[in-house]
Design an enzyme around this catalytic site. Structure first.
Site, PDB file in Angstrom:
ATOM      1  N   LYS A   1     -29.548 -61.025 -70.890  1.00 34.63           N
ATOM      2  CA  LYS A   1     -28.479 -61.166 -71.785  1.00 34.63           C
ATOM      3  C   LYS A   1     -28.812 -61.012 -72.919  1.00 34.63           C
ATOM      4  CE  LYS A   1     -28.150 -66.008 -73.096  1.00 34.63           C
ATOM      5  NZ  LYS A   1     -27.694 -66.480 -74.000  1.00 34.63           N
ATOM      6  N   ASN A   2     -29.998 -61.835 -73.989  1.00 30.62           N
ATOM      7  CA  ASN A   2     -30.414 -61.707 -75.479  1.00 30.62           C
ATOM      8  C   ASN A   2     -31.240 -60.076 -76.371  1.00 30.62           C
ATOM      9  OD1 ASN A   2     -29.122 -64.214 -75.111  1.00 30.62           O
ATOM     10  ND2 ASN A   2     -31.565 -65.005 -75.384  1.00 30.62           N
TER      11      ASN A   2
ATOM     12  N   CYS B   1     -25.180 -76.100 -82.945  1.00 31.24           N
ATOM     13  CA  CYS B   1     -24.584 -76.286 -81.287  1.00 31.24           C
ATOM     14  C   CYS B   1     -25.407 -77.222 -80.892  1.00 31.24           C
ATOM     15  CB  CYS B   1     -24.735 -75.189 -80.885  1.00 31.24           C
ATOM     16  SG  CYS B   1     -26.947 -75.004 -79.373  1.00 31.24           S
TER      17      CYS B   1
ATOM     18  N   ARG C   1     -23.386 -67.142 -80.061  1.00 30.25           N
ATOM     19  CA  ARG C   1     -24.831 -67.375 -81.050  1.00 30.25           C
ATOM     20  C   ARG C   1     -24.797 -65.683 -81.710  1.00 30.25           C
ATOM     21  NH1 ARG C   1     -26.738 -70.505 -85.088  1.00 30.25           N
ATOM     22  NH2 ARG C   1     -28.541 -68.978 -86.028  1.00 30.25           N
TER      23      ARG C   1
ATOM     24  N   ILE D   1     -28.505 -70.236 -90.655  1.00 30.91           N
ATOM     25  CA  ILE D   1     -28.586 -69.146 -90.738  1.00 30.91           C
ATOM     26  C   ILE D   1     -28.836 -68.379 -92.481  1.00 30.91           C
ATOM     27  CG2 ILE D   1     -26.363 -68.439 -88.710  1.00 30.91           C
ATOM     28  CD1 ILE D   1     -24.911 -68.003 -92.193  1.00 30.91           C
ATOM     29  N   ASP D   2     -29.804 -69.304 -93.206  1.00 28.45           N
ATOM     30  CA  ASP D   2     -30.176 -69.307 -94.450  1.00 28.45           C
ATOM     31  C   ASP D   2     -31.092 -68.092 -94.501  1.00 28.45           C
ATOM     32  OD1 ASP D   2     -32.286 -70.498 -93.038  1.00 28.45           O
ATOM     33  OD2 ASP D   2     -32.596 -70.978 -94.949  1.00 28.45           O
ATOM     34  N   LEU D   3     -31.737 -67.297 -93.770  1.00 31.16           N
ATOM     35  CA  LEU D   3     -32.602 -66.348 -93.279  1.00 31.16           C
ATOM     36  C   LEU D   3     -32.279 -64.920 -93.370  1.00 31.16           C
ATOM     37  CD1 LEU D   3     -35.517 -68.112 -91.306  1.00 31.16           C
ATOM     38  CD2 LEU D   3     -35.746 -67.497 -93.410  1.00 31.16           C
TER      39      LEU D   3
ATOM     40  N   ARG E   1     -29.679 -75.440 -86.138  1.00 33.11           N
ATOM     41  CA  ARG E   1     -29.365 -73.430 -85.613  1.00 33.11           C
ATOM     42  C   ARG E   1     -28.648 -72.439 -87.571  1.00 33.11           C
ATOM     43  NH1 ARG E   1     -27.918 -71.414 -79.775  1.00 33.11           N
ATOM     44  NH2 ARG E   1     -29.557 -69.839 -80.542  1.00 33.11           N
TER      45      ARG E   1
ATOM     46  N   ARG F   1     -22.807 -68.118 -68.827  1.00 39.02           N
ATOM     47  CA  ARG F   1     -23.345 -67.690 -69.658  1.00 39.02           C
ATOM     48  C   ARG F   1     -24.418 -66.710 -69.373  1.00 39.02           C
ATOM     49  NH1 ARG F   1     -23.767 -70.792 -74.763  1.00 39.02           N
ATOM     50  NH2 ARG F   1     -24.236 -68.587 -75.488  1.00 39.02           N
TER      51      ARG F   1
ATOM     52  N   ASP G   1     -36.894 -72.100 -74.201  1.00 38.59           N
ATOM     53  CA  ASP G   1     -35.825 -71.304 -73.402  1.00 38.59           C
ATOM     54  C   ASP G   1     -36.179 -71.770 -71.782  1.00 38.59           C
ATOM     55  OD1 ASP G   1     -34.126 -70.207 -75.475  1.00 38.59           O
ATOM     56  OD2 ASP G   1     -34.310 -68.470 -75.085  1.00 38.59           O
TER      57      ASP G   1
HETATM   58  C1  EPZ Z   1     -32.377 -66.969 -79.634  1.00 38.67           C
HETATM   59  O1  EPZ Z   1     -31.532 -67.228 -80.702  1.00 38.67           O
HETATM   60  C2  EPZ Z   1     -31.882 -66.807 -78.588  1.00 38.67           C
HETATM   61  N1  EPZ Z   1     -30.636 -66.308 -78.647  1.00 38.67           N
HETATM   62  C3  EPZ Z   1     -32.038 -68.432 -77.978  1.00 38.67           C
HETATM   63  O2  EPZ Z   1     -31.558 -68.083 -76.940  1.00 38.67           O
HETATM   64  C4  EPZ Z   1     -33.616 -68.395 -78.469  1.00 38.67           C
HETATM   65  O3  EPZ Z   1     -33.689 -70.033 -77.616  1.00 38.67           O
HETATM   66  C5  EPZ Z   1     -34.413 -68.305 -79.472  1.00 38.67           C
HETATM   67  O4  EPZ Z   1     -33.528 -66.474 -79.887  1.00 38.67           O
HETATM   68  C6  EPZ Z   1     -36.092 -68.466 -79.850  1.00 38.67           C
HETATM   69  O5  EPZ Z   1     -36.764 -67.479 -79.042  1.00 38.67           O
HETATM   70  C7  EPZ Z   1     -29.683 -65.249 -78.453  1.00 38.67           C
HETATM   71  O6  EPZ Z   1     -30.825 -64.004 -78.525  1.00 38.67           O
HETATM   72  C8  EPZ Z   1     -29.196 -65.045 -78.438  1.00 38.67           C
HETATM   73  P1  EPZ Z   1     -34.167 -68.166 -84.168  1.00 38.67           P
HETATM   74  P2  EPZ Z   1     -31.394 -67.265 -82.558  1.00 38.67           P
HETATM   75  O7  EPZ Z   1     -33.180 -67.494 -85.135  1.00 38.67           O
HETATM   76  O8  EPZ Z   1     -32.049 -65.778 -83.012  1.00 38.67           O
HETATM   77  C9  EPZ Z   1     -34.155 -72.012 -87.003  1.00 38.67           C
HETATM   78  C10 EPZ Z   1     -30.720 -69.460 -74.960  1.00 38.67           C
HETATM   79  O9  EPZ Z   1     -30.611 -70.230 -74.359  1.00 38.67           O
HETATM   80  N2  EPZ Z   1     -33.702 -70.678 -88.330  1.00 38.67           N
HETATM   81  O10 EPZ Z   1     -35.157 -67.781 -83.659  1.00 38.67           O
HETATM   82  O11 EPZ Z   1     -30.794 -68.529 -82.876  1.00 38.67           O
HETATM   83  C11 EPZ Z   1     -33.003 -72.536 -86.331  1.00 38.67           C
HETATM   84  O12 EPZ Z   1     -32.755 -73.223 -86.810  1.00 38.67           O
HETATM   85  C12 EPZ Z   1     -30.664 -69.032 -76.371  1.00 38.67           C
HETATM   86  O13 EPZ Z   1     -29.815 -68.348 -74.561  1.00 38.67           O
HETATM   87  C13 EPZ Z   1     -33.830 -71.088 -89.468  1.00 38.67           C
HETATM   88  O14 EPZ Z   1     -34.059 -72.112 -89.830  1.00 38.67           O
HETATM   89  O15 EPZ Z   1     -32.951 -68.137 -82.556  1.00 38.67           O
HETATM   90  C14 EPZ Z   1     -33.854 -72.598 -84.445  1.00 38.67           C
HETATM   91  O16 EPZ Z   1     -34.737 -73.651 -84.855  1.00 38.67           O
HETATM   92  C15 EPZ Z   1     -30.743 -70.589 -77.318  1.00 38.67           C
HETATM   93  N3  EPZ Z   1     -32.654 -70.394 -90.823  1.00 38.67           N
HETATM   94  C16 EPZ Z   1     -34.953 -71.873 -84.897  1.00 38.67           C
HETATM   95  O17 EPZ Z   1     -34.912 -71.109 -86.047  1.00 38.67           O
HETATM   96  C17 EPZ Z   1     -32.290 -68.838 -89.687  1.00 38.67           C
HETATM   97  O18 EPZ Z   1     -31.858 -68.683 -90.893  1.00 38.67           O
HETATM   98  C18 EPZ Z   1     -35.270 -70.616 -84.135  1.00 38.67           C
HETATM   99  O19 EPZ Z   1     -33.309 -70.200 -84.390  1.00 38.67           O
HETATM  100  C19 EPZ Z   1     -32.054 -68.591 -88.694  1.00 38.67           C
HETATM  101  C20 EPZ Z   1     -33.486 -69.545 -88.132  1.00 38.67           C
END
Ligand code: EPZ
Length: 440
Positions: A23-24, A119, A95, A126-128, A124, A402, A310
């Protein structure tokens, strides 16, 4: 329609299960197709509601999308994109759709994408994503719940991520493909889905190096260098890990097919530590088995190649009936233990202390009515239900749909007593077929 799942524990899972496309990965490849003025053909696409949502989103942007569910294939033509706004109705559901931001900005130099919002598993942020796109030269503002990004041109830059965010790495990578010059992402996410996205982009004519390591280098190319592409999505390591946990927890024996075993190293090592057995049968399948009660284990979730967040919840379901005390530390999300209350309803002895779940293994769970709070929590309740004495009923399973293709059918094939019912029904009769007398 919203359904429920009813299931009854008591069977050791046996046989084999074939894992679907990831999926991802698939969702990001679909978003990346927006970069191309031409046809993208994607194979091994799982049948999921998230894929339908992404299809609809791409269509609202003006892409022609043909989703052939039977052949697990999607054809996308993004030649006539006429809208750069990804509406809240889609992004709020999922997302993954937020990465259309990087692709739209990269190709059209502007994008308006709804904020994905918080969520149920954590903040979650998006600052980065925003910092990365700004480094490439975009002006980014947040207005009315939307991220609005514009630029005259994007120029390659050196970008260090404070943490290896999967989504930020993807958004920056997509925006950098058509930028002028080279972009270096340091402390990039190393997940296999990132490598898959890079391989897809390279197959299309992009120049991405180092994906799968912590430094990704993207040398910008011209739009005319990108050519129509046919690509096959990698297998879903999280779906595979969920079945691995379920087979071990039910003390079963099953072959998990269509996987890349090296994507699951952290997971299979844990199974081994817990007393299960994993045998690699060939480059795409493993056999998982467990003959007695699992041992306790400590798990810390980490970015890849660490143990995936996950799979934290399905593994907790296996550990609540293991011998001894297990400590699970969730280091990625602030709030990913929402299934614990439901597991307690089934008799689990588990407490949350800040970002740790402390589990005292019990011999047996009992079936109960429970609610799925998110995708992976929902799957973990199935794993728990398969080990429980008596029937369980899981509601709000739209979360599960989903991300898990044909989950009821796949568990049934492995011998589970499980079925999907109409949400109006209250039916705990799962018609036990084959309960193993020595199971409990
Ligand atoms: C992806 O989410 C996956 N989703 C998630 O799977 C998975 O848990 C996650 O990566 C980690 O492996 C998809 O690919 C659609 P991150 P993503 O950006 O990209 C923090 C599932 O069940 N962060 O690595 O959103 C954030 O708050 C889902 O299939 C910042 O602080 O993950 C989080 O705590 C759930 N600032 C952590 O990093 C940012 O700008 C990881 O987020 C971005 C993220």
């Amino acid at each position: 329609m919203n359904h429920k799942i009813v299931l009854e524990g008591g069977n050791r899972l046996k046989g084999e299960v074939t894992i679907s496309g990831a999926k991802n990965a698939a969702l990001k490849l679909m978003a990346a197709s927006l970069l191309l003025d031409g046809n993208t053909e994607l194979h091994n696409i799982p049948e999921l509601t998230d894929v339908v949502t992404m299809t609809q989103l791409l269509q609202t942007l003006g892409a022609e999308v043909e989703y052939n569910i039977k052949d697990k294939k999607i054809l996308i033509n993004a030649s006539n994109i006429n809208n750069i706004e990804a509406h809240y109705d889609f992004v709020s559901k999922m997302r993954a759709s937020f990465v259309v931001l990087g692709a739209l900005l990269g190709r059209f130099h502007e994008a308006k994408v709804a904020l994905p919002g918080g969520c149920s598993i954590g903040e979650r942020r998006i600052d980065l994503h925003i910092k990365g796109l700004e480094s490439l030269g975009a002006q980014v503002r947040i207005e009315g719940g939307y991220v609005i990004a514009k630029t005259k041109k994007l120029t390659g830059a050196k970008i260090y991520l404070d943490r290896p965010s999967v989504g930020a790495t993807e958004n920056i990578m997509l925006a950098a493909i058509l930028a002028e010059g080279s972009t270096i992402i340091s402390n990039a996410a190393q997940e296999p889905e990132i490598t898959d996205l890079a391989n897809f982009l390279n197959a299309m004519g992009a120049d991405v190096n180092g994906a799968g390591s912590s430094e990704i280098i993207i040398n910008g190319v011209k739009l005319k260098n990108l050519k129509p592409v046919t690509y096959t999505t990698i297998p879903d390591r999280i779906e595979a890990g969920t079945y691995i946990a379920a087979v071990a927890a039910t003390r079963g024996k099953a072959v998990i097919r269509n996987i890349f075993p090296n994507h699951l190293s952290a997971v299979t090592s844990k199974i081994f530590e817990m007393g299960g057995k994993v045998t690699v049968l060939d480059p795409f399948s493993i056999e998982v088995s467990c003959s007695g009660r699992l041992n306790s284990a400590n798990i810390v979730t980490q970015p890849y190649p660490g143990f995936p967040t996950d799979l934290q919840s399905p593994f907790i379901s296996a550990l609540v009936i293991a011998e001894g005390i297990s400590i699970i530390t969730e280091s990625i999300y602030e709030n990913r233990f929402r299934q614990l209350g439901e597991l307690r309803r089934m008799g689990a002895n588990v407490q949350q202390e800040s970002n740790k779940a402390i589990i005292k293994g019990v011999k047996q769970l009992t079936g109960a009515q429970v609610i799925s709070s998110d995708l992976r929590a929902g799957a973990s309740l199935i794993v728990a239900g398969l080990c429980a004495n008596g029937a369980s009923q899981i509601s709000d399973i739209y979360h599960i749909d989903r991300g898990y293709e044909k989950i009821v059918e796949k568990f049934s094939e492995l011998g589970a007593n499980i079925k999907r019912i109409d949400s109006e029904e209250n039916n705990l009769d799962v018609k036990i077929i084959n309960t193993d007398e020595n199971f409990y």
